[in-house]
Design a protein around this motif. Structure first.
Motif, PDB file in Angstrom:
ATOM      1  N   PRO B  13      76.788  -7.383  29.687  1.00 17.89           N
ATOM      2  CA  PRO B  13      75.980  -6.969  28.556  1.00 17.89           C
ATOM      3  C   PRO B  13      74.896  -6.038  29.106  1.00 17.89           C
ATOM      4  O   PRO B  13      74.323  -6.091  29.996  1.00 17.89           O
ATOM      5  N   ASP B  14      74.531  -5.073  28.105  1.00 22.45           N
ATOM      6  CA  ASP B  14      73.737  -4.273  28.324  1.00 22.45           C
ATOM      7  C   ASP B  14      72.154  -4.393  27.516  1.00 22.45           C
ATOM      8  O   ASP B  14      72.357  -3.907  26.328  1.00 22.45           O
ATOM      9  N   GLY B  15      71.139  -5.451  27.992  1.00 20.92           N
ATOM     10  CA  GLY B  15      70.482  -6.035  27.047  1.00 20.92           C
ATOM     11  C   GLY B  15      71.034  -7.204  26.088  1.00 20.92           C
ATOM     12  O   GLY B  15      71.259  -8.099  26.982  1.00 20.92           O
ATOM     13  N   GLU B  16      71.179  -7.067  25.134  1.00 22.37           N
ATOM     14  CA  GLU B  16      71.489  -8.157  24.178  1.00 22.37           C
ATOM     15  C   GLU B  16      73.135  -8.603  24.535  1.00 22.37           C
ATOM     16  O   GLU B  16      73.913  -7.439  24.832  1.00 22.37           O
ATOM     17  N   VAL B  17      73.479  -9.648  24.405  1.00 14.71           N
ATOM     18  CA  VAL B  17      74.766 -10.052  24.775  1.00 14.71           C
ATOM     19  C   VAL B  17      75.627  -9.689  23.393  1.00 14.71           C
ATOM     20  O   VAL B  17      75.272 -10.034  22.295  1.00 14.71           O
ATOM     21  N   ARG B  18      76.791  -9.007  23.514  1.00 14.83           N
ATOM     22  CA  ARG B  18      77.717  -8.823  22.535  1.00 14.83           C
ATOM     23  C   ARG B  18      78.871  -9.307  22.590  1.00 14.83           C
ATOM     24  O   ARG B  18      79.469  -9.495  23.440  1.00 14.83           O
ATOM     25  N   THR B  19      79.617  -9.764  21.607  1.00 12.22           N
ATOM     26  CA  THR B  19      80.810 -10.166  21.419  1.00 12.22           C
ATOM     27  C   THR B  19      82.070  -9.286  22.141  1.00 12.22           C
ATOM     28  O   THR B  19      82.894  -9.511  22.871  1.00 12.22           O
ATOM     29  N   ALA B  20      81.590  -7.841  21.908  1.00  9.14           N
ATOM     30  CA  ALA B  20      82.540  -7.104  22.650  1.00  9.14           C
ATOM     31  C   ALA B  20      82.578  -6.986  24.085  1.00  9.14           C
ATOM     32  O   ALA B  20      83.394  -6.350  24.643  1.00  9.14           O
ATOM     33  N   ASP B  21      81.678  -7.760  24.719  1.00 12.47           N
ATOM     34  CA  ASP B  21      81.757  -7.976  26.018  1.00 12.47           C
ATOM     35  C   ASP B  21      82.597  -8.937  26.841  1.00 12.47           C
ATOM     36  O   ASP B  21      82.602  -9.166  27.840  1.00 12.47           O
ATOM     37  N   PHE B  22      83.233  -9.570  25.568  1.00 16.95           N
ATOM     38  CA  PHE B  22      84.163 -10.504  26.100  1.00 16.95           C
ATOM     39  C   PHE B  22      85.797 -10.323  25.568  1.00 16.95           C
ATOM     40  O   PHE B  22      85.881  -9.547  24.359  1.00 16.95           O
ATOM     41  N   ARG B  23      86.464 -11.170  26.058  1.00 13.30           N
ATOM     42  CA  ARG B  23      87.881 -11.122  25.480  1.00 13.30           C
ATOM     43  C   ARG B  23      88.503 -12.480  25.607  1.00 13.30           C
ATOM     44  O   ARG B  23      88.183 -13.276  26.549  1.00 13.30           O
ATOM     45  N   VAL B  24      89.218 -12.596  24.466  1.00 13.80           N
ATOM     46  CA  VAL B  24      90.231 -14.001  24.490  1.00 13.80           C
ATOM     47  C   VAL B  24      91.485 -13.610  25.297  1.00 13.80           C
ATOM     48  O   VAL B  24      92.133 -12.662  24.923  1.00 13.80           O
ATOM     49  N   VAL B  25      91.796 -14.427  26.235  1.00 19.21           N
ATOM     50  CA  VAL B  25      93.129 -14.081  26.923  1.00 19.21           C
ATOM     51  C   VAL B  25      93.931 -15.272  27.053  1.00 19.21           C
ATOM     52  O   VAL B  25      93.538 -16.447  27.205  1.00 19.21           O
TER      53      VAL B  25
END
Lengths: 344, 344
Positions: B13-25
């Motif tokens: 994350p660049d600053g705030e945590v965003r859900t786009a920083d993760f993936r469900v595998v």
């Protein structure tokens, strides 16, 4: 009628301490009342921490600010009793008290001063010369001893960094750690001081903090990190220490000279989180809060000195009128060891 | 072949945590080898401190950073043993371990994880429901208990300030201090949380730190100062605490959430000198460094909860895939109490 000189602050320094902020005043010397003694002061102390009281308001919880236009009460001083109306003291006694920066002082026996450190007390000239009771066996020895052994909880095997290690407290803290068998790194602000740390005090490593980025200098001196940091400087030094400390490391903050003349509060270390990550303990302390250890410290430190295990340097400034100049030089980092003024 | 979902960070994350920083595998579930168990995870923890590991390098001395494109190892999790090749564990056991943010985990018995806190262990469902072992009787209870009683050395009569007092650790620290008989001030970031602190937790005073200058809010809540500060926030909160602490005061720094997402290191408290002036002790600590007190904490805290003396709130997020969203909300200060994800 007897008169004596007193040094009065007449303006609070704006940044650097200037001699123009002080005035030498000739004043009548009062006769001691019942329970009091008259002391002819012979030596008076010059300490970085005086700077903290040369302002409108001293830091909360600290000794009070010096009022302008009055002699500075609360500076450790030694002198000779020239008249006594207190039972426990006799003419000729050499005593320590807290009414410095003046030729003569009337001092009440038993009255607590400087949180007990400056309460009127006879000193033992067989143990050490009179002025040693200002520094080595007083205002320097006590914080060095307590800071290292109690506040930092020095243990065998600890790697110790002492900042301002050529200073009065720092040079003692560094040597006490060496006597304890620890590896000791010292830092100071000139190459001459660094040579003193290595050649005279026998420290294991030393660096001039002006010679490069502090974290790198520290890493070179202590590649595997440190366990104890004895802080006399604060600011970037404390930040570098937090970076270098190993797990369960400890900081004893004795003073933060980098702050004392600052026009605005300097930002603190930006890496405080490392205290969490590495289970660190940071303790500020005042030597005077541990005055109950004064006798123990005096006995042990005087013993080590007699054995030749402690080098103790003084910057002696001759003449009461030069005390402000001595303080200014001390704050600028130009003195080595304990700075004292010889009054007479 | 059995498959399960895993949450992988794919960008820091660049600053705030965003859900786009993760993936469900979706990934195949391996069979346990000798000495291992297969656990079907039922609850997994969401902690502010995870943010510290979602970057290229975690703070020195801290748990390692999470690599990108791999499941996140080292998040306290509970689940049910569905296959066992380890002697001490049987199918059907409810266990705590450190392989969270995934449906299934193969865990080796006896292998230390999360500095001992996440080492595979059976949990006692008679004492508390399974998910309580993530927070109340685990990652929240341990730092609250140790921080207050050991690190801060809580004493009778101490006035205590707890920041982030509606959070998982803070709400426990505040209540443990109340149970100990102390006067407790809590702070939080919304009026709703402040109401919770006063009405539900029964704290003596509470304030919303967004509602005015922190030193003033603290002075109103604690006009005579504080003796202990339990720090979950750092930054301006720590600075305000140093101002308000009385002589011999103590700070236990549990976390510094104000830092965690900061793009650059935030300056530390500018008033560190007050630690000298007031003989203060500031100790950072990690709960996991005191895992030897886990059993004692579990017994005592579970006992107080059974007696109805502890309110414990959870923000339950349903579904493994929503774990990143839960972390983002936690960091933004939108959750109350312990945040957990129910997996199944």
């Amino acid at each position: 009628m007897l008169t004596g000189r007193e040094i009065h602050p007449i303006a609070y320094p704006d940044g650097e301490v200037r001699t123009a902020d002080f005035r030498v005043v000739e004043a009548p010397v009062l006769a001691p009342g019942p329970g009091e003694v008259l002391v002819r002061n012979t030596w008076t102390s010059v300490d970085a921490a005086l700077r903290l009281r040369l302002r409108q308001a001293a830091p909360e919880g600290y000794f009070v600010a010096f009022p302008l236009g009055a002699p500075m009460d609360g500076i450790l001083t030694v002198g000779e009793v020239v008249e006594s109306r207190a039972e426990a003291f006799e003419v000729g006694d050499t005593v320590r008290h807290a009414f410095g920066w003046r030729d003569y002082a009337v001092v009440r026996a038993g009255e607590p001063a400087l949180a007990g450190v400056g309460t009127l007390a006879r000193v033992d000239l067989e143990l050490a010369p009179a002025q040693a009771y200002l520094g080595l066996l007083g205002g320097s020895g006590l914080p060095a001893y307590v800071g290292l052994f109690e506040i930092a909880g020095l243990r065998a095997g600890d790697v110790v960094w002492v900042s301002a290690a050529a200073g009065s407290v720092g040079s003692l803290a560094a040597q006490l750690a060496k006597i304890n068998g620890n590896r000791v790194i010292g830092s100071a602000g000139s190459d001459a001081k660094v040579a003193y740390l290595l050649d005279e005090l026998g420290l294991d490593a030393a660096f001039n903090y002006r010679s490069g980025p502090l974290p790198e200098l520290l890493r070179e001196a202590a590649p595997d990190g440190i366990d104890v940091y004895f802080d006399n400087v604060g600011g970037d030094h404390l930040e570098a220490a937090l970076g270098a400390l190993r797990r369960w490391g400890r900081v004893a903050i004795c003073g933060t000279i980098s702050d004392y003349g600052a026009p605005a509060p300097a930002p603190g270390p930006s890496n405080i989180f490392l205290a969490v990550a590495k289970d660190l303990t940071i303790r500020g302390f005042r030597g005077s809060s541990h005055v109950d250890r004064m006798d123990e410290m005096t006995r042990r430190v005087a013993g080590w000195q007699r054995e030749g295990r402690i080098r103790y340097r003084e910057t002696v400034v001759e003449g009461l009128e030069r005390a402000p100049e001595a303080l200014a030089a001390l704050i600028r980092g130009e003195t080595t060891g304990k700075t004292v003024v010889r009054i007479a």
